[in-house]
Design an enzyme around this catalytic site. Structure first.
Site, PDB file in Angstrom:
ATOM      1  N   TYR A 109       0.864  -1.194   0.000  1.00 25.61           N
ATOM      2  CA  TYR A 109       0.000   0.000   0.000  1.00 25.61           C
ATOM      3  C   TYR A 109       0.891   1.232   0.000  1.00 25.61           C
ATOM      4  O   TYR A 109       1.877   1.309   0.745  1.00 25.61           O
ATOM      5  CB  TYR A 109      -0.900   0.025   1.240  1.00 25.61           C
ATOM      6  CG  TYR A 109      -1.735   1.285   1.331  1.00 25.61           C
ATOM      7  CD1 TYR A 109      -2.972   1.366   0.704  1.00 25.61           C
ATOM      8  CD2 TYR A 109      -1.269   2.404   2.028  1.00 25.61           C
ATOM      9  CE1 TYR A 109      -3.736   2.524   0.769  1.00 25.61           C
ATOM     10  CE2 TYR A 109      -2.028   3.570   2.098  1.00 25.61           C
ATOM     11  CZ  TYR A 109      -3.257   3.623   1.458  1.00 25.61           C
ATOM     12  OH  TYR A 109      -4.000   4.769   1.513  1.00 25.61           O
ATOM     13  N   GLU A 197      -3.498   7.601  -4.164  1.00 31.81           N
ATOM     14  CA  GLU A 197      -3.425   6.290  -3.504  1.00 31.81           C
ATOM     15  C   GLU A 197      -3.152   5.203  -4.534  1.00 31.81           C
ATOM     16  O   GLU A 197      -3.800   5.152  -5.576  1.00 31.81           O
ATOM     17  CB  GLU A 197      -4.738   5.997  -2.781  1.00 31.81           C
ATOM     18  CG  GLU A 197      -4.741   4.670  -2.026  1.00 31.81           C
ATOM     19  CD  GLU A 197      -6.065   4.402  -1.334  1.00 31.81           C
ATOM     20  OE1 GLU A 197      -6.106   4.468  -0.094  1.00 31.81           O
ATOM     21  OE2 GLU A 197      -7.064   4.139  -2.030  1.00 31.81           O
TER      22      GLU A 197
END
Length: 389
Positions: A109, A197
């Protein structure tokens, strides 16, 4: 403002962030053509909506031949996809992104956002990437590393090494990571983003780092500086009422209760909604007409509130500073007369020209209910809404 995954990946490519090869399709036949043009023996078909968790909702599917690509695309296109990040009605799928399948060795992530507490841009990274990053944040927050970037110094090489170490990258991947971090940082600054993101950032079996998914949000206040970004807006993914409100420079958010709220100023809006909740009611919306409003703008705001069939009462709470109370009153009266209003309206006015505004409302003969203060106004609105319901 949000954009689709495929648009995010197009921007990633411009700024040197590697992504899998793919293309957009708006019909099943074109999806199959994209797969044939990409080549290979496996592809991923991804529904394009402004929400995450698509994979868990059937919005991301693997295909082994062009026929299967077309079938998956046909299943998604024209439908509404419901995920845990949408409401019960979901969002419409108008296009699909078809990309070559990636052999995934590891998932990570990685995001970049504005941290208001430290007043800096903040890289957030975790070796536990993938669809369940929310669970990681809630259950094992120690697996998430946060690296703030000083605005004067910019992103430093040692910070890239810190992120690489936190992700557990090998030497080959450590070499690739700076280009991704610098690309994200440059994109964020040059296009006035509010969040970037990548979830997941993957390491493939042959050692390459790729942004397998991408989400970018932009600061609405800076869109006038970036017409290329504003052109990426997809109104079909937005609440129709919120999109309509933008046309009149109104700040409107649907909330789902039964008491419509019209105020001037975000702080006053929050206080009004809190008071409605305190009195046992539920606000139907957040609607801020702003400080420099006029009669026509107030009229459109009122019509917007009343277009929601769930609204059983309207609470108007205005502090007349820049905007005068008589202007607000004139807009309310114009909207009520035009729409032949049948539900109760509670009005609390305070500030500039309040006497004239209240006199206009009382003498209108339209049955509007004046209130002396916010406490009384919220109490009356909740009571009248319950009686209508």
């Amino acid at each position: 403002m949000n954009i689709h995954e495929y648009q995010a990946k197009q921007l990633f490519t411009v700024y040197g962030v590697p992504v899998p090869k793919g293309d957009i399709a708006e019909c099943a036949a074109n999806a199959a053509k994209v797969a044939e043009q990409l080549g290979g023996d496996a592809w991923v078909v991804k529904a394009q909506i402004h929400a995450g968790a698509r994979g868990k909702a059937g919005g991301v599917k693997l295909a082994r031949d062009a026929r299967e690509v077309a079938e998956h695309a046909a299943e998604m296109l024209g439908k509404r996809l419901v995920t845990h990040q949408t409401d019960a009605f979901g969002l419409p799928v108008g296009s699909v992104w078809v990309e070559e399948a990636s052999a995934i060795k590891n998932e990570f992530y990685l995001s970049l956002l504005l941290d208001r507490e430290s007043e800096r841009l903040l890289f957030v990274a975790s070796a536990a990437g993938g669809m369940d990053i929310e669970a990681v944040a809630a259950e094992t927050p120690e697996k998430i590393v946060r690296i703030p970037v000083h605005p004067a110094a910019g992103l430093q090489a040692y910070q890239g090494r810190q992120i690489g170490a936190a992700l557990g990258l090998g030497k080959e991947q450590q070499v690739q990571l700076p280009a991704i971090l610098n690309g994200m940082y440059e994109l964020f600054l040059s296009k006035d983003c509010s969040q970037i993101e990548i979830n997941p950032l993957i390491e493939t079996e042959d050692g390459k780092l790729l942004a397998l998914d991408g989400k970018i949000n932009f600061d609405d206040n800076a869109l006038a500086l970036h017409p290329d970004i504003a052109a990426l807006r997809d109104a079909s993914q937005e609440d129709p009422k919120e999109a309509e409100a933008k046309q009149f420079d109104l700040n409107y958010i649907t909330l789902g209760g039964n008491i419509g709220c019209m105020v001037n100023g975000a702080g006053l809006a929050m206080a009004t909604m809190d008071m409605v909740k305190l009195k046992g009611g539920a606000p139907a919306n957040f609607l801020d007409v702003g400080g420099g409003t006029n009669k026509d703008k107030v009229k459109e705001a009122f019509k917007l509130i009343l277009s929601d069939g769930t609204v059983k009462a309207v609470l108007v709470n205005i502090f007349g500073g820049i905007v005068k109370c008589d202007v607000i009153a004139a807009g309310i009266l114009a909207a009520v007369e035009e729409m032949h209003l049948t539900i109760p309206v509670v009005v609390r006015l305070e500030g500039t020209n309040v006497e004239q505004g209240l006199a206009m409302l009382k003498n209108s003969g339209l049955g509007l209910t004046p209130a002396e203060d916010l406490n009384q106004a919220a109490e009356l609105a909740v009571k009248l809404a319950q009686e209508v319901a």
